[in-house]
Design an enzyme around this catalytic site. Structure first.
Site, PDB file in Angstrom:
ATOM      1  N   ASP A  85      39.621  28.892  38.239  1.00 27.75           N
ATOM      2  CA  ASP A  85      39.881  30.056  37.553  1.00 27.75           C
ATOM      3  C   ASP A  85      38.835  30.325  36.442  1.00 27.75           C
ATOM      4  OD1 ASP A  85      42.091  30.440  39.331  1.00 27.75           O
ATOM      5  OD2 ASP A  85      43.178  29.240  37.556  1.00 27.75           O
TER       6      ASP A  85
ATOM      7  N   GLU B 204      46.135  39.460  40.991  1.00 26.41           N
ATOM      8  CA  GLU B 204      46.138  38.551  40.027  1.00 26.41           C
ATOM      9  C   GLU B 204      44.519  38.386  39.466  1.00 26.41           C
ATOM     10  OE1 GLU B 204      47.721  34.848  41.226  1.00 26.41           O
ATOM     11  OE2 GLU B 204      46.094  34.421  42.507  1.00 26.41           O
TER      12      GLU B 204
END
Ligand code: FUB
Length: 345
Positions: A31, A244
């Site tokens: 991420d 997301e």
């Protein structure tokens, strides 16, 4: 190339075909939120660990406990681990699952924005501050008021306003906030309270931040993504709808909102004329990587654009043990982003 069935994958071949290498290999990282501060690249990733939790659709296996900041002088140079930046034990309101963070700078102070579950198991978003982009960061005593869900991405616009984009469905709990209060029924189901396939898709959220960057300045708004006919994408449009991993960048005066489609494993983008949208779906940026999740950031350095992303090749396909990577990203003369294939054929 999600983890549904990884037994057939030849990881040595995929490693050779990969367009980029893990930036660090001594820890697992994911991420990656990249920014340029003081002429250097700072990456704010999740720090993946194997805490022994079984894989499920709520993401319980993502049991991360802390953050490390990674720095690079250029996108081609060695990546340096700046050490422990924040640990969940030092965050008074948080209990577990330090998921995808982001960072921002204002007036010489650095802000780390991060999601974690509170003592009731509800994802909230917190802020921690430091005088250095490397940390360590000192957390606020409480989460951001009225914050919820996961994956904060903070964007500074040219007028000096800061916006936070956030949200994630399934384990990210966004679908549990459809009535503006947390729905705690069927807590084990990642699918309960999602819209039907023919209903408009759940939207990422956007809210301007207060001047001190510690709170939301407004009630979060829906970030609507429309199709080529101006119609909101539907929940059943799984190859295009938001799941997301929000990110925002601005190129030639246009706002580019990019995100993951989650269970279909693409990084896609949509273009708008305003930080609140609406945004028109514009295509894919990244084809599926090895591993279930795909999560990225887009950052300019010396007038070139870069995609920071992750995959699970180093761990031989383990979903929750990922490695951050970087590759160049190109906007063509029409402002379209050229599709990136993470593994050469
Ligand atoms: O790293 C934990 C979660 O996995 C992130 O918050 C999601 O975006 C996905 O990458």
């Amino acid at each position: 190339m999600p983890e549904d069935n990884i037994d057939h994958l030849d990881f040595e071949a995929l490693k050779a075909q990969a367009i980029s290498k893990p930036l660090v290999t001594h820890i697992y990282t994911a991420d990656p939120s990249a920014h340029v501060f003081n002429g250097k690249i700072y990456i704010y990733p999740s720090h993946d660990i194997d805490a022994g939790d079984a894989f499920d659709d709520l993401g319980s296996h993502f049991a991360m406990e802390d953050y490390h900041v990674i720095s690079m002088n250029t996108p081609q140079s060695e990546a340096i681990d700046c050490g422990l930046a924040l640990h969940v034990n030092d965050v008074p309101w948080a209990s577990k699952q330090m998921w995808a963070p982001d960072a921002a700078e204002k007036d010489g102070t650095y802000y780390l924005f991060f999601p974690a579950k509170d003592q009731e198991g509800i994802f909230r978003i917190g802020v921690a501050t430091s005088q250095s982009p490397e940390g360590p960061f000192v957390p606020q005593a409480e989460a951001i008021k009225e914050s919820f869900s996961i994956d904060p991405a903070v964007f500074k616009d040219d007028d000096g306003s800061y916006y936070m984009y956030f949200g994630g469905i399934w384990g990210g709990q966004l679908q549990r906030w459809r009535t503006n209060a947390f729905i705690n029924e069927q807590p084990e189901s990642p699918f309960a309270f999602l819209p039907g396939d023919n209903e408009p898709a759940l939207c990422a959220k956007v809210a301007r931040l207060t001047d001190d960057l510690l709170q939301l300045a407004e009630v979060p708004k829906d970030l609507v993504i429309v199709d080529e006919n101006g119609q909101p994408l539907l929940q059943g449009d799984k190859d295009r709808r938001f799941f997301e991993a929000s990110w925002m960048h601005k190129h030639n005066g246009k706002y580019y909102f990019s995100y993951s489609t989650g269970d279909t494993h693409y990084i896609c983008y949509a273009i708008g004329n305003d930080p609140y949208g609406p945004f028109t779906y514009a295509g894919r940026i990244l084809e599926p990587v090895v591993g279930w999740t795909s999560h990225h950031s887009i950052c300019a350095f010396n007038n070139r654009w870069y995609l920071f992303y992750h995959d699970s090749i180093l761990s031989k396909g383990v979903t929750h043990l990922r490695s951050i990577k970087v590759t160049e990203l190109v906007h063509d003369e029409n402002g379209k982003i050229q599709l990136i294939h993470p593994y050469k054929k």
